[in-house]
Enzyme design. Structure first.
Site, PDB file in Angstrom:
ATOM      1  N   GLU A 191       0.824  -1.205   0.000  1.00  0.00           N
ATOM      2  CA  GLU A 191       0.000   0.000   0.000  1.00  0.00           C
ATOM      3  C   GLU A 191       0.859   1.257   0.000  1.00  0.00           C
ATOM      4  OE1 GLU A 191      -3.403   2.021   2.946  1.00  0.00           O
ATOM      5  OE2 GLU A 191      -2.363   0.177   3.516  1.00  0.00           O
ATOM      6  N   ILE A 193       1.155   4.804   1.261  1.00  0.00           N
ATOM      7  CA  ILE A 193       0.604   5.600   2.356  1.00  0.00           C
ATOM      8  C   ILE A 193       0.679   7.073   1.973  1.00  0.00           C
ATOM      9  CG2 ILE A 193       0.738   6.156   4.800  1.00  0.00           C
ATOM     10  CD1 ILE A 193      -0.037   3.268   4.217  1.00  0.00           C
ATOM     11  N   ASP A 196      -3.253  13.738   3.828  1.00  0.00           N
ATOM     12  CA  ASP A 196      -4.610  14.220   3.559  1.00  0.00           C
ATOM     13  C   ASP A 196      -4.757  14.829   2.166  1.00  0.00           C
ATOM     14  OD1 ASP A 196      -5.366  13.424   6.072  1.00  0.00           O
ATOM     15  OD2 ASP A 196      -5.014  15.395   6.992  1.00  0.00           O
ATOM     16  N   ASP A 237      14.616  -1.528  14.485  1.00  0.00           N
ATOM     17  CA  ASP A 237      15.307  -0.371  13.906  1.00  0.00           C
ATOM     18  C   ASP A 237      14.370   0.832  13.899  1.00  0.00           C
ATOM     19  OD1 ASP A 237      17.495   0.945  12.781  1.00  0.00           O
ATOM     20  OD2 ASP A 237      16.841   0.521  10.730  1.00  0.00           O
ATOM     21  N   ASN A 242      11.351   5.781  10.453  1.00  0.00           N
ATOM     22  CA  ASN A 242      10.621   4.584  10.042  1.00  0.00           C
ATOM     23  C   ASN A 242       9.153   4.666  10.426  1.00  0.00           C
ATOM     24  OD1 ASN A 242      12.849   3.330   8.901  1.00  0.00           O
ATOM     25  ND2 ASN A 242      13.470   2.390  10.829  1.00  0.00           N
ATOM     26  N   ASP A 254       9.252  -0.184   7.066  1.00  0.00           N
ATOM     27  CA  ASP A 254      10.619  -0.735   7.080  1.00  0.00           C
ATOM     28  C   ASP A 254      10.764  -1.810   8.153  1.00  0.00           C
ATOM     29  OD1 ASP A 254      11.286   0.926   5.000  1.00  0.00           O
ATOM     30  OD2 ASP A 254      12.202   2.449   6.275  1.00  0.00           O
TER      31      ASP A 254
END
Length: 303
Positions: A191, A193, A196, A237, A242, A254
């Protein structure tokens, strides 16, 4: 290009100008779309080319395109990294209008994370994370230990598989991670991301959230970490680099180095480091948090 074809008995011919064709059963007439050759940076969708276990968990989001007629088009690089590069990739059925124009929504932009070839990774660093993991084939395990050419190829695919497994597991636990669409060799489709405004969501490190949103982000992160630890896993990590700030939602990314909290002897050390990294960032932005307090809360979830 659209064509009409009619079914006729063997050996007969049809005059397509014959008005009697209007009386044909409509089930004997069909349309098809002829596609031109694919251009540079395009390929046919690989959805049906991978095994079922290499596709995302069900129920799948409505936006996942599964049509065999879909074409994958590279849209350009999104991010470079030490182990892999991330690209934007559109999977769409040619000529299919988007939902807001009355179509079926057979078009989506995803992230294609592609792990690099054998020379890109430090085995010393990798060994710290992969302690407790098993390699199914003994030949592959020997190659990994010898650091041979084949061993480096195996390492590349193992890290892709590790991230794929982590994404699937985290998604099924209800954690805020990108939906994993499919894995094909060393390429993971997931996906995209967005914020808005429909643009790529920025990393948390690039943002300056207002106090209320900052506190909300921290609460979301603490809840996600608690779920991970309760299921015996550690990011390994984690930092503000991340985490994606998708509007008011925080998303964890990640995950190839995900650590087994118990199976890895350094599991608790990784967890404390994750807590320290994120608390240091939130503290610098004005939120009073403590890594040792967070670590204690999370460990209470583990036992």
């Amino acid at each position: 290009m659209s064509h009409d074809f009619t079914a006729e008995p063997h050996g007969s011919t049809t005059d397509t100008t014959d008005p009697g064709l209007d009386d044909l059963d409509p089930t004997f007439v069909f349309d098809f779309q002829a596609y031109d050759d694919l251009g540079d940076g395009q390929r046919w969708s690989t959805w049906l080319a991978v095994e079922p276990l290499c596709r995302g968990p069900e129920p799948r989001p409505d936006w996942v395109v599964t049509s065999q007629a879909a074409v994958d088009t590279d849209l350009g690089i999104l991010k470079t990294g030490k182990e892999a590069d991330a690209f934007l990739l559109e999977r769409a059925v040619p000529g299919s209008p988007p939902p807001d124009e009355g179509g079926l929504g057979e078009s989506v932009v995803m992230v294609a994370k592609r792990y690099r070839s054998s020379e890109h990774r430090s085995f010393h660093r990798a060994a710290t994370y992969t302690e407790g993991r098993s390699v199914k084939r003994s030949r592959d395990e020997r190659a990994l230990k010898r650091k041979s050419t084949w061993g480096r190829i195996v390492a590349s695919s193992e890290w892709a598989i590790s991230e794929w497994d982590a994404l699937r597991r985290c998604w099924e636990l209800g954690l805020p991670v990108p939906y994993p669409v499919q894995i094909d060799g060393t390429e993971i489709l997931m996906e995209w991301i967005t914020d808005d405004a429909g643009e790529s969501a920025p990393r948390l490190a690039q943002t300056r959230p207002a106090p209320a949103l900052l506190a909300s982000y921290y609460d979301q992160l603490r809840e996600a970490l608690a779920t991970m630890v309760a299921n015996g896993i550690v990011h390994g990590d984690l930092s503000a680099y991340n985490l994606l700030a998708a509007g008011e939602r925080l998303v964890i990314i990640d995950l190839p180095q995900i650590v087994d909290l118990v199976g890895n002897t350094a599991g608790m050390d990784f967890l404390l480091r994750d807590c320290t990294n994120v608390c240091t960032w939130f503290r610098a932005k004005g939120l009073e948090v403590d890594e040792h307090e967070l670590f204690g809360e999370l460990m209470a979830q583990a036992f």
